[in-house]
Design an enzyme around this catalytic site. Sequence first.
Site, PDB file in Angstrom:
ATOM      1  N   GLY A  53       7.819   3.209  -1.369  1.00  0.00           N
ATOM      2  CA  GLY A  53       8.242   2.376  -0.246  1.00  0.00           C
ATOM      3  C   GLY A  53       9.603   2.829   0.244  1.00  0.00           C
ATOM      4  CB  CYS A  80       8.027   7.077  -4.944  1.00  0.00           C
ATOM      5  SG  CYS A  80       9.378   7.726  -3.964  1.00  0.00           S
ATOM      6  CE1 TYR A  81      12.394  -0.242  -3.771  1.00  0.00           C
ATOM      7  CE2 TYR A  81      10.242  -1.248  -4.184  1.00  0.00           C
ATOM      8  CZ  TYR A  81      11.607  -1.372  -3.971  1.00  0.00           C
ATOM      9  OH  TYR A  81      12.178  -2.620  -3.974  1.00  0.00           O
ATOM     10  CG  HIS A 166       4.566  10.339  -3.371  1.00  0.00           C
ATOM     11  ND1 HIS A 166       4.334   9.019  -3.101  1.00  0.00           N
ATOM     12  CD2 HIS A 166       5.884  10.550  -3.072  1.00  0.00           C
ATOM     13  CE1 HIS A 166       5.429   8.452  -2.645  1.00  0.00           C
ATOM     14  NE2 HIS A 166       6.395   9.358  -2.620  1.00  0.00           N
ATOM     15  CD  GLU A 168       0.784   8.799  -3.724  1.00  0.00           C
ATOM     16  OE1 GLU A 168       0.925   9.153  -4.911  1.00  0.00           O
ATOM     17  OE2 GLU A 168       1.679   8.219  -3.083  1.00  0.00           O
ATOM     18  CB  SER A 218     -19.883   2.098  19.677  1.00  0.00           C
ATOM     19  OG  SER A 218     -19.668   2.725  18.424  1.00  0.00           O
ATOM     20  N   GLY A 219     -22.714   3.744  18.814  1.00  0.00           N
ATOM     21  CA  GLY A 219     -23.141   5.118  18.567  1.00  0.00           C
ATOM     22  C   GLY A 219     -22.202   5.781  17.573  1.00  0.00           C
ATOM     23  N   GLY A 220     -21.084   5.126  17.290  1.00  0.00           N
ATOM     24  CA  GLY A 220     -20.162   5.631  16.278  1.00  0.00           C
ATOM     25  C   GLY A 220     -20.712   5.307  14.900  1.00  0.00           C
ATOM     26  CG  ASP A 222     -16.643   3.045  11.556  1.00  0.00           C
ATOM     27  OD1 ASP A 222     -16.978   3.922  10.753  1.00  0.00           O
ATOM     28  OD2 ASP A 222     -15.504   2.971  12.050  1.00  0.00           O
ATOM     29  CE  LYS A 363     -14.795   7.059  10.897  1.00  0.00           C
ATOM     30  NZ  LYS A 363     -14.905   6.057  11.979  1.00  0.00           N
TER      31      LYS A 363
END
Length: 507
Positions: A53, A80-81, A166, A168, A218-220, A222, A363
């Site tokens: 952070g 980190c923080y 980090h 990650e 929407s065709g997307g 998700d 996603k």
Amino acid sequence: MDKIVVLDFGSQYSHLICRRIRELSVYAELVPYDISSDELKKKEPKGIIFSGGPSSVYNSDAPLPENAIFDFELPILGICYGHQLIVNKFGGKVKQANKEYGSSLLMMDKNSKLLEGLGESIRAWMSHGDEAEEIPDEFDIIGHTSNAHAAAIANKDRTIFGIQFHPEVIHTEQGTEILKNFVLNICNAKQDWTMEGFIEKTVNELTKIDGNVLCGVSGGIDSTVAALLIHKAIGERLTGVFVDNGLLRLNESEEIDDMFMKNFSLNFHKIEAQEKFLSKLRGVLDPEDKRKIVGEEFIRVFTDFAEKNGPFKWLAQGTLYPDVIESGVSKGPASVIKSHHNVGGLPDWLNLEILEPLRELYKDEVREVAKILGVPEKLVNRHPFPGPGLSVRVIGEVTPTKLSISRKASKIIEEELWDAGLYNQVWQAFAAVGDDKAVGVVGDERKYGRIVTVRIVDSIDAMTADWTRLPHGILEKISNRITNEIEEVTWVSYVISSKPPATIEPQ
Ligand code: XMP
């Protein structure tokens, strides 16, 4: 399901910690740093991570977790923080240091369960301004860098660890191994978070809902995945509605229609609403006004449909986990069934309950679910497209000419990226067009034509993005094709602004 809880102290990498853990098939959840110890206990985590952070622990307004959390006797990893928090909490000292940003060599000092199996040294990604100067008595230093003598620490008796770097981010070598050591070997979490399991659990929960569901598709990816999951659960009681608002990509309307008709057996309706949207946008220049108009018109079209074809009880949306967290309304995984209106900026008068079956997912997880559900590969990998469509890629007033230029030029960009094998490597790629013109020469004739702006970016989650360093040969091809194939265009420019300070879309 075993779970790791990540307390978010505001690092830009907080989501990434969760994602990396989920890649290990362990469920990870991001919660605000000030979550009460009771709330946290209820989640029954196997371990706790404090994220990084921007704050300094010695400031009077430093964000701190509730003290009782340290008494849970659960494994804790501070990053980190979070590392500095642990040093501070146990009586060590953190001081302001020279800012260190980038890769450093982490040398191992002592055997530890956290850094087990990593060898003598690794390159570790640093991004900090403070550092641990004095380590509390009950901790050992297990790793150092040339700048930070206590870059990794371990409690002598308890499973509490702190690391200044980090793990990650991909720039930390074997960062995933460190998280794996923590999650699997220290927390002993079971690897029971799989997308097959998610589908089973979600479909099971969705079968319990009563009434009919309207799902905007929407065709997307998700909204498609949301619709398919709901369809699996309630079949005929779901209706998928696709609105052609006149702001779609080239041939997109036909492609989506085709995809739903050919591949999926759900109730599917296409609403032709091009003129409705485009007439509302006529004469509107301001980007925020355009977004508002498109958003409101969508709701109007949906409610019209719902009134005529209802009754519907639910409106389903493809909201993802980062949106849930960002909108500050995270209710955790249990809220698959119901959340409240206006989560996605919906008006109060909308008389439908909101259903968001993907609100736990990132996603890349949605993509995996899509593959399992048999969504065609081309759609799974299609670049994200904004809700307000081309109205935010056309700068200034939305006109048929600008829409047409943006469509054709974007198609050329996509084709050239596919051709070069780069389409799936970039996050988004499209052409924006405004009212600016530039003089060109065609044959011996002067031509005063449009400027097309090519935007291609790399990103992992759209929160930040970098402009893609595309080989000049490909840029040249894109530029030549746009000026040759689109009559109205004389100039092609390429955006070399990252996000921040720019955004991905021009409007
Ligand atoms: P910006 O332009 O803010 O975009 O950097 C970040 C990502 O979000 C997409 N985007 C939207 N998606 N509704 C959406 O569903 C919107 O109003 C919207 N605006 C931007 C954009 O394409 C990018 O991926």
